[in-house]
Motif scaffolding. Sequence first.
Motif, PDB file in Angstrom:
ATOM      1  N   THR A  40      -3.190   3.488  11.186  1.00  0.00           N
ATOM      2  CA  THR A  40      -2.365   2.536  11.497  1.00  0.00           C
ATOM      3  C   THR A  40      -0.839   3.224  11.209  1.00  0.00           C
ATOM      4  O   THR A  40      -0.428   3.683  10.126  1.00  0.00           O
ATOM      5  N   ARG A  41       0.039   2.881  12.128  1.00  0.00           N
ATOM      6  CA  ARG A  41       1.408   3.564  12.490  1.00  0.00           C
ATOM      7  C   ARG A  41       2.581   2.459  12.669  1.00  0.00           C
ATOM      8  O   ARG A  41       2.213   1.645  13.540  1.00  0.00           O
ATOM      9  N   ILE A  42       3.473   2.677  12.078  1.00  0.00           N
ATOM     10  CA  ILE A  42       4.693   1.899  12.484  1.00  0.00           C
ATOM     11  C   ILE A  42       6.003   2.643  13.181  1.00  0.00           C
ATOM     12  O   ILE A  42       6.229   3.691  12.908  1.00  0.00           O
ATOM     13  N   HIS A  43       6.249   2.067  14.277  1.00  0.00           N
ATOM     14  CA  HIS A  43       7.227   2.687  15.175  1.00  0.00           C
ATOM     15  C   HIS A  43       8.554   1.899  15.179  1.00  0.00           C
ATOM     16  O   HIS A  43       8.347   0.628  15.264  1.00  0.00           O
ATOM     17  N   ALA A  44       9.696   2.626  14.906  1.00  0.00           N
ATOM     18  CA  ALA A  44      10.827   1.833  14.846  1.00  0.00           C
ATOM     19  C   ALA A  44      11.944   2.495  15.577  1.00  0.00           C
ATOM     20  O   ALA A  44      11.998   3.955  15.764  1.00  0.00           O
ATOM     21  N   PRO A  45      13.180   2.150  15.992  1.00  0.00           N
ATOM     22  CA  PRO A  45      14.284   2.782  16.588  1.00  0.00           C
ATOM     23  C   PRO A  45      14.915   3.578  15.698  1.00  0.00           C
ATOM     24  O   PRO A  45      15.384   2.872  14.555  1.00  0.00           O
ATOM     25  N   TRP A  46      15.361   4.676  15.889  1.00  0.00           N
ATOM     26  CA  TRP A  46      16.132   5.567  14.816  1.00  0.00           C
ATOM     27  C   TRP A  46      17.623   5.474  15.611  1.00  0.00           C
ATOM     28  O   TRP A  46      17.956   5.839  16.733  1.00  0.00           O
ATOM     29  N   ILE A  47      18.546   4.882  14.623  1.00  0.00           N
ATOM     30  CA  ILE A  47      19.829   4.646  15.406  1.00  0.00           C
ATOM     31  C   ILE A  47      20.811   5.506  14.636  1.00  0.00           C
ATOM     32  O   ILE A  47      21.139   5.508  13.573  1.00  0.00           O
ATOM     33  N   THR A  48      21.397   6.771  15.191  1.00  0.00           N
ATOM     34  CA  THR A  48      22.230   7.491  14.784  1.00  0.00           C
ATOM     35  C   THR A  48      23.822   7.171  14.580  1.00  0.00           C
ATOM     36  O   THR A  48      23.871   6.029  14.844  1.00  0.00           O
ATOM     37  N   SER A  49      24.350   8.132  14.012  1.00  0.00           N
ATOM     38  CA  SER A  49      25.824   7.726  13.751  1.00  0.00           C
ATOM     39  C   SER A  49      26.556   7.457  15.035  1.00  0.00           C
ATOM     40  O   SER A  49      27.521   6.777  15.026  1.00  0.00           O
ATOM     41  N   THR A  50      26.112   7.974  16.213  1.00  0.00           N
ATOM     42  CA  THR A  50      26.664   7.960  17.335  1.00  0.00           C
ATOM     43  C   THR A  50      26.161   6.764  18.300  1.00  0.00           C
ATOM     44  O   THR A  50      26.352   6.333  19.415  1.00  0.00           O
ATOM     45  N   LYS A  51      25.258   5.861  17.425  1.00  0.00           N
ATOM     46  CA  LYS A  51      24.748   4.576  17.961  1.00  0.00           C
ATOM     47  C   LYS A  51      23.579   4.865  19.102  1.00  0.00           C
ATOM     48  O   LYS A  51      23.300   4.032  19.890  1.00  0.00           O
ATOM     49  N   VAL A  52      23.246   6.090  19.077  1.00  0.00           N
ATOM     50  CA  VAL A  52      22.086   6.486  20.101  1.00  0.00           C
ATOM     51  C   VAL A  52      20.953   6.165  19.507  1.00  0.00           C
ATOM     52  O   VAL A  52      20.624   6.370  18.432  1.00  0.00           O
ATOM     53  N   SER A  53      20.165   5.392  20.445  1.00  0.00           N
ATOM     54  CA  SER A  53      18.676   4.882  19.569  1.00  0.00           C
ATOM     55  C   SER A  53      17.560   5.453  20.353  1.00  0.00           C
ATOM     56  O   SER A  53      17.400   5.434  21.620  1.00  0.00           O
ATOM     57  N   THR A  54      16.662   6.089  19.600  1.00  0.00           N
ATOM     58  CA  THR A  54      15.225   6.803  20.034  1.00  0.00           C
ATOM     59  C   THR A  54      14.054   6.299  19.128  1.00  0.00           C
ATOM     60  O   THR A  54      14.465   6.007  18.082  1.00  0.00           O
ATOM     61  N   TRP A  55      12.929   6.001  19.614  1.00  0.00           N
ATOM     62  CA  TRP A  55      11.913   5.436  18.702  1.00  0.00           C
ATOM     63  C   TRP A  55      11.232   6.487  18.217  1.00  0.00           C
ATOM     64  O   TRP A  55      10.941   7.619  18.905  1.00  0.00           O
ATOM     65  N   HIS A  56      10.769   6.392  16.974  1.00  0.00           N
ATOM     66  CA  HIS A  56      10.077   7.306  16.229  1.00  0.00           C
ATOM     67  C   HIS A  56       9.089   6.603  15.238  1.00  0.00           C
ATOM     68  O   HIS A  56       9.303   5.395  14.853  1.00  0.00           O
ATOM     69  N   GLU A  57       8.180   7.311  14.881  1.00  0.00           N
ATOM     70  CA  GLU A  57       7.278   6.769  13.873  1.00  0.00           C
ATOM     71  C   GLU A  57       7.835   7.085  12.362  1.00  0.00           C
ATOM     72  O   GLU A  57       8.194   8.076  11.928  1.00  0.00           O
ATOM     73  N   ILE A  58       7.896   5.917  11.736  1.00  0.00           N
ATOM     74  CA  ILE A  58       8.595   5.852  10.516  1.00  0.00           C
ATOM     75  C   ILE A  58       7.782   5.459   9.331  1.00  0.00           C
ATOM     76  O   ILE A  58       7.930   5.916   8.235  1.00  0.00           O
ATOM     77  N   ALA A  59       6.328   5.179   9.561  1.00  0.00           N
ATOM     78  CA  ALA A  59       5.452   4.773   8.352  1.00  0.00           C
ATOM     79  C   ALA A  59       4.129   5.087   9.220  1.00  0.00           C
ATOM     80  O   ALA A  59       3.722   4.735  10.065  1.00  0.00           O
ATOM     81  N   ARG A  60       3.085   5.327   8.222  1.00  0.00           N
ATOM     82  CA  ARG A  60       1.765   5.418   8.446  1.00  0.00           C
ATOM     83  C   ARG A  60       1.100   4.470   7.198  1.00  0.00           C
ATOM     84  O   ARG A  60       0.470   5.112   6.352  1.00  0.00           O
ATOM     85  N   PRO A  61       0.844   3.238   7.568  1.00  0.00           N
ATOM     86  CA  PRO A  61       0.326   2.452   6.340  1.00  0.00           C
ATOM     87  C   PRO A  61      -0.931   2.623   6.127  1.00  0.00           C
ATOM     88  O   PRO A  61      -1.224   2.385   4.735  1.00  0.00           O
TER      89      PRO A  61
END
Length: 769
Positions: free
Chosen positions: A368-389
Amino acid sequence: MQLFYGMVTTPVDGSVLISFSELLSGSADHNILNWHFQNSLWKVKSTLSGHTGSVTCIAILRNSGNFLVATAATDSTLNIWRRETADQNFQRIQTISFGHGIALAVALTTLQSTIDKKDHCDNYLMATTRENCKVNLYVGNSSDSKLEFQLIMSLSGHENWIRDLAFGYGDNDSILLASCAEDTYIRIWKIVPVNDNNDLVDKTNSEDKELKLKENIFHLKFDDQEKESYVVTLDSVLSCHEDMVYSVNWCPDIENEHHLRLLSASMDKTMIIWEYDRDSGIWLDKVRVGTMGGNNLGFYGGIFSPDGKEVLAQGYDGGLHAWKSISDKNEHWKPQVTVTGHFAPVQDFDWESSNGTFLVSVSSDQTTRIHAPWITSTKVSTWHEIARPQIHGYDMQCVLLADCDQIVSGGEEKVIRIFKSPKLFSSTLLEISQVELESLRISSDASTKAPLGASVPSLGLSNKAMYDDKEDGDSNEDFSDRFNMIPTAFKPIELKEPPTELYLQQNTLWPEIQKLYGHPYELFCLAYNRQRQLLASACKARKPEHAAIIIWDTQTWRQACEPLLCHNLTVTQMAFSHNGDWLLSVSRDRGWSLYQFTKLSSGLSCKNVYHAGYKASMHSRIIWSCSWSHDDKYFATASRDKKVIIWHQSQSHTWIPASSPLELSDSVTAVDFAPIFSKNKRYIMCVGLDCGKLEFYTWSSEQLHWQKCCTLPENYNHSSTVKRIRWRPISEAIKKDYESERENYPLQIGCCSTDHSVRIFTIPYNNFS
């Protein structure tokens, strides 16, 4: 699959990057596809057909503008292809038949002559290996405009299957061939040209009793009948890995440093960078990177980046692992953020209900995996896996997010499992996605009292909570040192960027807080009402008594009413109405049922108010999916019979079709209504097909006809069955921001498929006008 720094409908068994804009991929459909990158899209330029079995390996060589390709397949053949210019297609020029067995690896290089000096080389050397544990060398000469490879010798030494071959260049015009095998060893063979044939005869007839390695000799003839000889010797045997070695790759010598470096990847969870020491004449293991702990099974392949400053590996768990050199002498390497994802069919996913901040997905890869946007300091948003519950022992089938801090999942077992988010997840979401806890309705007090994380016992399947038993009084104590007493791989770290594959496996599990029992067979689908007070579950069934729907009270986790018996076979999907008063279910028995909930002083009452059997449902095949409109006036059913039917309640309180069915070109496996009307007050619907396509339609109760309003480019569609479609919830903040310019509304939709992917699309609101 092989890794190369740089879409097919069947499993890919090998790929080669020709250039930064061209790619070859081999597949189980017996074909090799030649891809070109144009206008930000990869498109198929040509197809190389000729094999009758699954393609197992591909090798390519560029020589003065010409391209030479060798492909092997399970049909016991090896094909040679050639292309003289970039505008032409590859042509098959030779087929080598093995009679039986398959080629496990193949490599190509040029064989530069010291006698026949030309601007380009017409001599080629090819190495292949089969299940006989030998390296076979082939020589080809195209000086007479006809290239044909011939077997010249076989090199013995490995004691198990050879998994990879790679050519490199050593000192004094020598060629180095690295071979790795399941016997845990790497062998480096040296191929050296011999100019003086008389010296070669003298060496062969010498009575010198000096102990030395066996020399294998082959000859190469030219047009003028002049002959050149080459000597093949075993240069080194590298032994440091403790398990099968699956890949070897030579480091590019970009800066002309003349350092010989070799990268090896093994199933012992490590990759080693070997470097040749010219002073001692031996190979040294200079750098060792990899993983420790976890449930992964090591690396299938590894490569250097074009500048040799990074290494990339692929693992059994479907993730990519990357390390980058952070020192001038390439002695210190740091893990990097890479792409992760499922490596088996994705069965289900769900959005965080309030704002759609993140999504959770489950797959047959037992995670089971959780995916969320990674918002960098330049406000660029890309989706990544952030947790594997959850990392489970069964294939996962269904999942729901009760709240943003609670997951309900079901797999190919009879148990429903509920997980609660740990403290580390809240901090990770805050740092990576810049999401405040208050916006997710998580109180800071509840987050403080939550466990730090979870771990799985060696012989268990349940995630156990991990707490910090120490007081927080000593602020000078290092955060990570406080967990040295824990006999697990759990090491909490404050993340500032998406986690690596190793961190996901060890430190992002969620504690399990509840198990629900009641179904006799494997779980198949779940559904929540909008208030998250009731949970409906169903399992696989072949009899009516097993096709029962169980309603759970989420406050007590007890059954809220008697099981709902109406279907004869497996319930494939359920959907609560937005007001929570109705539950819709569809089944493999080609029928659908509607239940109504009523709150009484004695408890919850639920009754079946309407059931449409396979005749009344107007569907002739399995009904796979269902969905309510956002105003609860209509619901849709989608079936394998290629139809989508919208239903509404008539004045006589019976449910009848609201219009003629929508007929599609393929079986319909997923359907979902959008959360808002279109600009001209029509309902918006997305339909997922068995072939992987997504199609968008609008429908109106006044005009009673379907209007196709949007289709995705072919490259954006899935390559296999769409399993689930869910529109992303529209947050109150977005509604407020776009209140005055609704035509720019950013509608987003997520979908998952058996092609192992979860995809998110942004559809401009104007497309539904």
